[in-house]
Scaffold this motif. Structure first.
Motif, short mmCIF file in Angstrom:
data_model
loop_
_atom_site.label_atom_id
_atom_site.label_comp_id
_atom_site.label_asym_id
_atom_site.label_seq_id
_atom_site.Cartn_x
_atom_site.Cartn_y
_atom_site.Cartn_z
N TYR A 1 -51.43 125.02 -28.21
CA TYR A 1 -52.28 123.92 -28.64
C TYR A 1 -53.20 123.53 -27.51
O TYR A 1 -52.76 123.23 -26.40
N THR A 2 -54.53 123.52 -27.80
CA THR A 2 -55.53 123.12 -26.81
C THR A 2 -56.53 122.19 -27.49
O THR A 2 -57.06 122.52 -28.56
N LYS A 3 -56.77 121.01 -26.86
CA LYS A 3 -57.71 120.06 -27.44
C LYS A 3 -58.46 119.31 -26.35
O LYS A 3 -57.90 118.98 -25.29
N SER A 4 -59.73 119.02 -26.62
CA SER A 4 -60.54 118.18 -25.75
C SER A 4 -61.22 117.11 -26.60
O SER A 4 -61.65 117.37 -27.72
N SER A 5 -61.30 115.88 -26.05
CA SER A 5 -61.94 114.76 -26.74
C SER A 5 -62.76 113.97 -25.73
O SER A 5 -62.40 113.88 -24.56
N THR B 116 -62.45 110.69 -21.50
CA THR B 116 -62.21 112.05 -21.95
C THR B 116 -60.73 112.35 -21.87
O THR B 116 -60.01 111.78 -21.04
N THR B 117 -60.27 113.24 -22.74
CA THR B 117 -58.89 113.71 -22.67
C THR B 117 -58.88 115.22 -22.88
O THR B 117 -59.74 115.77 -23.58
N GLY B 118 -57.91 115.87 -22.26
CA GLY B 118 -57.72 117.30 -22.45
C GLY B 118 -56.24 117.61 -22.56
O GLY B 118 -55.43 117.09 -21.78
N THR B 119 -55.87 118.42 -23.53
CA THR B 119 -54.46 118.73 -23.78
C THR B 119 -54.29 120.24 -23.92
O THR B 119 -55.02 120.88 -24.68
N THR B 120 -53.32 120.78 -23.20
CA THR B 120 -52.95 122.19 -23.33
C THR B 120 -51.44 122.28 -23.39
O THR B 120 -50.75 121.79 -22.49
N ILE B 121 -50.91 122.86 -24.46
CA ILE B 121 -49.46 122.99 -24.65
C ILE B 121 -49.15 124.41 -25.12
O ILE B 121 -49.80 124.92 -26.05
N GLN B 122 -48.17 125.02 -24.50
CA GLN B 122 -47.62 126.28 -24.98
C GLN B 122 -46.11 126.10 -25.04
O GLN B 122 -45.49 125.80 -24.01
#
Length: 279
Positions: A92-96, A37-43
């Motif tokens: 930007y927010t993403k989960s995979s 799993t991956t999780g990304t949060t960028i502001q």
């Protein structure tokens, strides 16, 4: 808002659900399974990029040198995203998640979901694209009574015919201001034919409050399914009995109040060849 202003806004709200009654059997898992799993949060104020790429091949035989020839059941899944948001305010927010173990109805092998908000400054611009493909083929006859959990689902000695099915879904956008949401999931690793093979994809773009999104967007689905019959078990080769091609693309450009597209593909064994095939 007067009538003239309302008339120049582009509202693209399109929903598609496509259920293809086909002979996709899916493919059983290998003894060793993996998951990540991956999780990304960028502001950020400036530049944000995201690049994802996945290719997954799974067969009931060895992966042959000249793909995909040589495998009895063969599946390829691919997924990619390329996003660059430059000169703007970016959230930007993403989960995979990927799990190579076999799944049942309501579970998936691959999931990806993201939410991106972008407000461009001066020449600020966000370009993003996403693409998902599932491609399955079978070149043998399978015993249908061994493909279902329920012992009464198929007569003993009946068969599942050959098939070759490919589905592609995705979206792209070139925006100076927008809130973008996408999601996809797919399943093709199954213990039996009961759950079937499935893929879902959705894309939605809005503005902020009364301010519409600005730019251009497109979303698409391409389907090509081929189903076979065979005159006898002993006969070499397969007779193609069904060939279905479907393509759909939706676009919007300018001031976009709403763009929404929802797509789904479901394929499972819904019919079998009789136990006593004619010569």
């Amino acid at each position: 808002m007067n009538f003239y202003k309302a008339a120049i806004l582009i509202v693209a709200a399109i929903m598609l659900f496509m259920g293809a009654a086909a002979a996709d059997t899916g493919v059983p898992q290998v003894p060793e399974t993996q998951g990540f799993t991956t999780g990304t949060t960028i502001q950020a104020l400036g530049t944000v990029t995201e690049t994802d790429g996945l290719t997954w091949i799974l067969t009931t035989d060895e992966i042959p040198p000249n793909l995909p020839l040589g495998a009895d059941i063969y599946y390829t899944t691919s997924y990619s995203e390329n996003t660059i948001a430059d000169q703007g305010l970016v959230s930007y927010t993403k989960s995979s998640a990927l799990d190579t173990a076999q799944k049942v109805t309501g579970q998936y092998n691959l999931n990806a979901a993201k939410v991106v908000e972008f407000i461009g400054l001066d020449t600020g611009r966000m370009i993003t694209s996403e693409d998902a493909v599932i491609d399955g083929a079978m070149e043998i006859l399978l015993n249908a009574d061994e493909q279902f959990i329920c012992p009464f689902a198929a007569p003993v000695g009946s068969y599942v015919p050959a098939f070759c099915n490919i589905v592609e879904m995705g979206s792209s956008a070139d925006l100076t201001l927008a809130s973008l949401t996408t999601s996809m999931d797919e399943r093709h690793v199954v213990e039996s034919g009961d759950p079937g093979v499935t893929m879902d994809y959705s894309a939605k773009i809005t503005g902020f409050g009364d301010v519409p999104a600005m730019g251009s967007v497109a979303a698409f689905i391409n389907v090509h399914t081929q189903e076979g019959r065979q005159a006898s078990v002993e006969r070499e080769g397969f007779e193609k009995a069904s060939d279905l091609i479907y393509q759909e693309t939706s676009t919007a450009a300018g001031d976009i109040t709403l763009f929404q597209k929802v797509m789904g593909y479901d394929s499972k064994v819904t019919g079998v060849l009789p136990a006593n095939l004619p010569d």
